[in-house]
Design a protein around this motif. Structure first.
Motif, mmCIF file in Angstrom:
data_model
loop_
_atom_site.group_PDB
_atom_site.id
_atom_site.type_symbol
_atom_site.label_atom_id
_atom_site.label_comp_id
_atom_site.label_asym_id
_atom_site.label_seq_id
_atom_site.Cartn_x
_atom_site.Cartn_y
_atom_site.Cartn_z
ATOM 1 N N ALA A 1 7.638 4.101 20.444
ATOM 2 C CA ALA A 1 7.621 4.062 18.976
ATOM 3 C C ALA A 1 6.985 5.330 18.423
ATOM 4 N N PHE A 2 5.900 5.776 19.038
ATOM 5 C CA PHE A 2 5.226 7.003 18.614
ATOM 6 C C PHE A 2 6.152 8.208 18.748
ATOM 7 N N LYS A 3 6.788 8.349 19.898
ATOM 8 C CA LYS A 3 7.669 9.505 20.125
ATOM 9 C C LYS A 3 8.838 9.504 19.155
ATOM 10 N N GLU A 4 9.407 8.354 18.893
ATOM 11 C CA GLU A 4 10.508 8.242 17.933
ATOM 12 C C GLU A 4 10.037 8.623 16.523
ATOM 13 N N TYR A 5 8.859 8.163 16.151
ATOM 14 C CA TYR A 5 8.298 8.437 14.827
ATOM 15 C C TYR A 5 8.057 9.929 14.615
ATOM 16 N N ILE A 6 7.387 10.584 15.569
ATOM 17 C CA ILE A 6 7.090 12.007 15.357
ATOM 18 C C ILE A 6 8.354 12.863 15.408
ATOM 19 N N LEU B 1 0.828 -1.219 0.000
ATOM 20 C CA LEU B 1 0.000 0.000 0.000
ATOM 21 C C LEU B 1 0.858 1.264 0.000
ATOM 22 N N GLY B 2 2.175 1.102 0.068
ATOM 23 C CA GLY B 2 3.071 2.247 0.080
ATOM 24 C C GLY B 2 3.461 2.719 1.467
ATOM 25 N N ILE B 3 3.100 1.963 2.487
ATOM 26 C CA ILE B 3 3.429 2.340 3.860
ATOM 27 C C ILE B 3 4.818 1.810 4.189
ATOM 28 N N THR B 4 5.680 2.697 4.612
ATOM 29 C CA THR B 4 7.059 2.306 4.922
ATOM 30 C C THR B 4 7.344 2.307 6.422
ATOM 31 N N ASP B 5 6.538 3.005 7.187
ATOM 32 C CA ASP B 5 6.747 3.090 8.636
ATOM 33 C C ASP B 5 5.847 2.072 9.319
ATOM 34 N N ILE B 6 6.399 0.882 9.521
ATOM 35 C CA ILE B 6 5.649 -0.251 10.055
ATOM 36 C C ILE B 6 6.406 -0.785 11.275
ATOM 37 N N HIS B 7 5.771 -0.695 12.431
ATOM 38 C CA HIS B 7 6.381 -1.162 13.685
ATOM 39 C C HIS B 7 5.539 -2.319 14.219
ATOM 40 N N LEU B 8 5.984 -3.550 13.941
ATOM 41 C CA LEU B 8 5.277 -4.737 14.414
ATOM 42 C C LEU B 8 6.042 -5.344 15.584
ATOM 43 N N ALA B 9 5.348 -6.144 16.376
ATOM 44 C CA ALA B 9 5.916 -6.741 17.599
ATOM 45 C C ALA B 9 6.501 -5.648 18.486
ATOM 46 N N CYS B 10 5.781 -4.551 18.559
ATOM 47 C CA CYS B 10 6.248 -3.365 19.279
ATOM 48 C C CYS B 10 5.867 -3.472 20.764
ATOM 49 N N PRO B 11 6.855 -3.575 21.649
ATOM 50 C CA PRO B 11 6.552 -3.721 23.072
ATOM 51 C C PRO B 11 6.167 -2.410 23.755
#
Length: 175
Positions: free
Chosen positions: A91-96, A76-86
């Protein structure tokens, strides 16, 4: 006075979604080999792709792990994928921080307790109709659709329509 969800939607640049219960209906089908299969809504996928192609940031943060989910999202063109995220908050703070996104510009759609703390940090916490009571209570937008049944399409389409980008996208005039 608190802003309405429509006022907040005018400033959204970023969509973040959980997988199970948001992009899926919370069901998993377990094969004899122990592989867990999920079903995703094709219209949710169309809307996510439309958002990416229209210049929005789209990210997925999930505690679950499935290579099939990763492949679907990449297609779908999504490159920011965080799976098995504890730790979804980390993850949110790092992303923004990585993309210099203000929290008030973010829609985060979650459905259950693991999403609770990160949803408190965003401008528009949203959830599918069939979410847990605790998540419904903190959501500024509750979709009329259940998880895996168009809730993601609903919130993306509303934001894009409010910002004048939905009709532009489907009329083939997007970049």
């Amino acid at each position: 006075m608190a802003k309405s969800y429509k006022e907040i939607m005018n400033h959204i640049t970023t969509f973040i979604f959980d997988v199970d219960g948001v992009l899926t209906d919370s069901s998993v089908h377990v094969t004899q080999n122990g592989e867990m299969l999920r079903t995703m809504n094709i219209r949710d996928g169309f809307a996510m792709k439309a958002a990416v192609e229209s210049g929005y940031h789209v990210c997925v943060i999930s505690g679950g792990s499935s290579e099939g989910v990763r492949i679907r999202l990449r297609n779908l063109g999504i490159t920011d994928i965080h799976l098995a995220c504890p730790d979804k908050v980390a993850a949110f703070k790092e992303y923004i921080e990585l993309y210099q996104i203000k929290p008030e510009e973010v829609v985060y759609m979650g459905d259950d307790i693991p999403d609770y703390h990160v949803m408190q940090l965003v401008g528009l916490p949203a959830c599918p109709y069939d979410s847990s009571p605790e998540i419904r209570e903190i959501s500024k937008y509750i979709s009329h659709k259940n998880g895996g049944e168009g809730a993601v399409r609903d919130v993306i389409e509303q934001v894009m329509k409010l910002q004048g980008k939905w009709h532009v996208y489907y009329n083939g005039k997007h970049d």
